[in-house]
Design an enzyme around this catalytic site. Structure first.
Site, PDB file in Angstrom:
ATOM      1  CE  LYS A   1      11.089  20.121 -11.615  1.00 49.19           C
ATOM      2  NZ  LYS A   1       9.685  19.978 -11.288  1.00 49.19           N
TER       3      LYS A   1
ATOM      4  CG  HIS B   1      -1.652  -1.263   1.453  1.00 46.93           C
ATOM      5  ND1 HIS B   1      -2.869  -1.590   0.889  1.00 46.93           N
ATOM      6  CD2 HIS B   1      -1.293  -2.352   2.194  1.00 46.93           C
ATOM      7  CE1 HIS B   1      -3.236  -2.806   1.286  1.00 46.93           C
ATOM      8  NE2 HIS B   1      -2.293  -3.296   2.070  1.00 46.93           N
TER       9      HIS B   1
ATOM     10  CB  SER C   1      12.435  22.902 -15.310  1.00 48.51           C
ATOM     11  OG  SER C   1      11.660  24.085 -15.372  1.00 48.51           O
TER      12      SER C   1
ATOM     13  CD  GLU D   1       7.854  12.754 -15.352  1.00 49.87           C
ATOM     14  OE1 GLU D   1       6.865  13.483 -15.498  1.00 49.87           O
ATOM     15  OE2 GLU D   1       9.000  13.201 -15.196  1.00 49.87           O
TER      16      GLU D   1
END
Ligand code: ARG
Length: 461
Positions: free
Chosen positions: A282, A155, A276, A289
């Site tokens: 970043k 979980h 970024s 992704e």
């Protein structure tokens, strides 16, 4: 004029012709189409259906066309409906009547089925070798960090400490089953439909076994209607791709989590991350992704083909023309994702200290404390409750179970003795799980050895 225009008095609408064409997609199977034609022509001449001179002319002509396609000089004509028409038209233009004999005893229906099967075998073959290469990297990465401890989750809550190597090996086995699925898809495609002609076979004395041999298929499809009308082997391939993408997607989700500041378990190399345009600090796990995102389209390819095929009456229907793009897309997407995954894993750095610290948090020793009491004779359910109380008091005091003194423990149960001390650190807890397939270092070393053997056997595929 189209090659089939004999019975037509008027031209087909140009819009409809262009809209109904598959030439662009078909270019991916140009070489397979020529291989199929060569085998068919050779068999025709061996059977005395066309002359040896005609075969020689066809062979030389197809060779020239193949060369032109490979070196980019072939004159593609947008008016050609598909690759079969394009090659046949060019052949006839080149060698004349001999070229017009190539299509004897053949239809585009068995021709396209042959081409797609040859292409599917090639796609599966490429995927199988990239799958093995990725599994190789997974094993190397597991070996490199073989004794690093991390929290195991259920979980997404801290559950019990595990070794990072054990965690990575779980993906090795998923990808091993993907290899089996891809190999099965290869086998499903490996049957020869050529000679089925339009749908019913032909009155020419074809030797179907001969084209099976020439094209290196392992069997000849025994029913002509089935041969031209089903694409289930592409479904097998797309299913194998979809499942493997799903597995990669799960690993990517973990990479995204692990590389966040909250987890801080890994840092992806610069080569496999992006920045970024506005936030200078970043470093984004874009490629993880994107792999996760591309899973959607591959699942879509599978569903799309299932829906296309459902409800088609026997035998060939033009709907089947739609089957190629999705299969190519699924295979190309997975192939690239294997490469990306390999790059990310091989170059990421692992922060063992962060992982080990996290493995301590969240009372991951609780099961072991309860097991300790149960092994001393307390019924497990009762031990579970005692440890629950201990966790609660630790939470109030802001400490971990391993920080409790023997007195603290004995206040909860008289069964606690000095032998519990020093066994509650994550390493000891992980290493206590010595069952076959468990996370103890010794068990993982055995697992690694087995994994290497399985991979070696798959290399012989
Ligand atoms: N372009 C067609 C396809 O991709 C080839 C077979 C067409 N056969 C026919 N009779 N129209 O499926």
């Amino acid at each position: 004029m189209a090659l089939w225009s004999g019975r037509f008095e008027e031209n087909t609408s140009n819009f409809a012709l262009t809209w109904g064409a598959s030439l662009e997609t078909d270019k991916a199977m140009a070489e397979h189409d020529i291989a199929g034609s060569l085998a068919h022509a050779r068999m025709l001449s061996e059977q005395g259906i066309i002359s040896e001179e005609d075969f020689s002319a066809i062979e030389a002509g197809l060779d020239r066309i193949l060369g032109q396609i490979q070196n980019g000089t072939f004159a593609w004509d947008g008016a050609d409906e598909d690759i079969h028409m394009a090659v046949e038209r060019a052949l006839i233009a080149d060698i004349g009547p001999a070229g017009a004999r190539l299509h004897t005893g053949r239809s585009r229906n068995d021709q396209v089925a042959t081409d797609i099967r040859l292409l599917a075998k090639e796609l599966a073959d490429d995927l199988l070798s990239e799958n093995r290469a990725l599994r190789d990297v997974l094993l190397d990465t597991a070996e490199k960090h073989v004794d690093a401890v991390m929290p195991g989750y259920t979980h997404l809550q801290h559950a019990q400490p595990v070794l990072l190597s054990h965690h990575l090996l779980a993906y090795f086995w998923m990808l091993t089953r993907d290899h089996t699925r891809l190999a099965a898809a290869y086998d499903a495609a490996d049957e020869n439909p050529l000679g089925a002609a339009a749908l019913a076979g032909t009155s020419y004395p074809l030797d179907r076994e001969r084209t099976t041999e020439l094209l290196d298929f392992s069997a000849t499809i025994p029913n002509s209607l089935d041969a031209v009308s089903d694409r289930d082997y592409l479904l097998d391939l797309e299913y194998a791709c979809a499942v493997s993408m799903m597995h990669l997607s799960r690993l990517c989700e973990e990479i995204v989590l692990w590389s966040s500041s909250e987890f801080g378990f890994i840092t992806l190399s610069d080569a496999w991350s992006t920045g970024s345009s506005i936030m200078p600090q970043k470093k984004n796990p874009d490629f993880a992704e994107l792999t996760r995102g591309k899973t959607g389209r591959v699942v879509g390819d599978l569903v799309s083909l299932l829906v296309t095929c459902k409800g088609l009456p026997l035998a060939y229907n033009k709907d089947l023309q739609e089957c190629k793009e999705g299969a190519l897309d699924a295979a190309d997407t997975l192939l690239d994702c294997y490469v990306v995954m390999k790059g990310m894993l091989a170059t990421m750095s692992v922060h063992r200290d962060r992982m080990a610290a996290a493995a301590r948090a969240g009372f991951t020793a609780a099961t072991d404390v309860a097991d300790y009491l149960a092994k001393k004779g307390m019924p497990f359910r009762e031990a579970h409750a005692v440890v629950g109380q201990l966790v609660l008091s630790c939470e109030k005091r802001g400490c971990g179970l391993e920080d409790l003194s023997l007195d603290d423990l004995r206040a909860a149960s008289g069964l606690f003795e000095a032998d519990i001390l020093g066994t509650l650190d994550p390493e000891s807890i992980a290493n206590a799980r010595t069952t076959y397939g468990g996370t103890a270092l010794d068990a993982v070393l055995i697992q690694l050895e087995e994994a290497r053997e399985v991979l070696e056997a798959d290399y012989l595929w």
